[in-house]
Design an enzyme around this catalytic site. Structure first.
Site, PDB file in Angstrom:
ATOM      1  CB  THR A  13       7.808 -10.974  -2.877  1.00  0.00           C
ATOM      2  OG1 THR A  13       8.425  -9.772  -2.407  1.00  0.00           O
ATOM      3  CG2 THR A  13       6.706 -10.660  -3.870  1.00  0.00           C
ATOM      4  CG  LEU A  94       5.271  -3.186  15.285  1.00  0.00           C
ATOM      5  CD1 LEU A  94       6.398  -4.184  15.065  1.00  0.00           C
ATOM      6  CD2 LEU A  94       4.014  -3.891  15.778  1.00  0.00           C
ATOM      7  CG  ASN A 108      11.783  -3.565   9.006  1.00  0.00           C
ATOM      8  OD1 ASN A 108      10.814  -4.084   8.438  1.00  0.00           O
ATOM      9  ND2 ASN A 108      12.221  -2.352   8.688  1.00  0.00           N
ATOM     10  CG  HIS A 110      14.328   0.330   4.959  1.00  0.00           C
ATOM     11  ND1 HIS A 110      13.074   0.883   5.096  1.00  0.00           N
ATOM     12  CD2 HIS A 110      15.074   1.221   4.265  1.00  0.00           C
ATOM     13  CE1 HIS A 110      13.066   2.077   4.522  1.00  0.00           C
ATOM     14  NE2 HIS A 110      14.260   2.309   4.008  1.00  0.00           N
TER      15      HIS A 110
END
Ligand code: GAR
Length: 200
Positions: A13, A94, A108, A110
């Site tokens: 999404t 990673l 990123n 979160h």
């Protein structure tokens, strides 16, 4: 244009929010050029296909070591001229070799207000379960740079979301996505792409 890769593992999404932002001209100089999934069955791959964005599946289990995986993933991105890596619900770890290859070029999303409910083991619904267990009244989402410390890189954007009476982890997850994640990730992506473009 700044070429962006979006790394996904699930429903996608947040990838969709990026695709929609690009279609609406809200991704600035960012151009989603590649979607990489750690999971061949991720619905995010269908979203990429529907939007005409090339995709690749790169799975940790297909590599003998974390280092080989890191280098192969970085090479796939470099081969495609990728300048910014956006983690959008990417669940594979990673390692240092990948982070070094894209230093200060990985962001990123979160689903909490870092430094709450983050770090090892805090992903997806678990984050919202922990927030409800703790009884916090406000949670939210954070976009941050990725470095060697899990969820420990510099914070780029945050937005708060209220917890409501009767929330389940699923209801809270949806509200955090709707009110914070889908707005923050395209905004942060556009901001960082602008910075990258201006550095050239
Ligand atoms: C999102 O809520 C994202 O913030 C979270 O996974 C979900 C992915 O949903 N990421 C983490 O928990 C990372 N630690 P999506 O596939 O529908 O974008």
């Amino acid at each position: 244009m700044v070429k962006v890769a979006v790394l996904v593992s699930g429903g996608g999404t947040n990838l969709q929010a990026l695709i929609d932002a690009q279609a609406a001209g809200k991704l600035g100089c960012g151009q989603i050029s590649l979607v990489v999934s750690s999971n061949s069955k991720a619905y995010a791959l269908t979203r990429a296909e529907n939007a005409g964005i090339p995709s690749a599946v790169v799975r940790r289990k297909d590599f003998a070591s974390g280092e080989e995986y890191d280098l192969a993933l970085a090479q796939t991105l470099k081969d495609n001229g990728i300048q910014l890596v956006v983690l959008a619900g990417f669940l594979s770890i990673l390692g240092p070799k990948f982070i070094e290859a894209y230093r200060d070029r990985i962001i990123n999303i979160h689903p909490s207000l870092i430094p709450s409910f983050c770090g090892d083991g805090f992903y997806g619904l678990r984050v919202h379960e922990a927030a409800l267990e703790k009884g916090v009244k406000v949670t939210g989402a954070t976009v941050h740079f990725v470095n060697e410390i899990c969820d420990g890189g510099e914070i780029i954007l945050q937005k708060a979301v209220y917890v409501e009476e009767g929330d389940t982890p699923e209801i809270l997850q949806r509200r955090v996505m709707e009110q914070a994640e889908w707005e923050l990730l395209p905004k942060a992506t556009a901001m960082i792409c602008e910075k990258i473009a201006n550095k050239k």
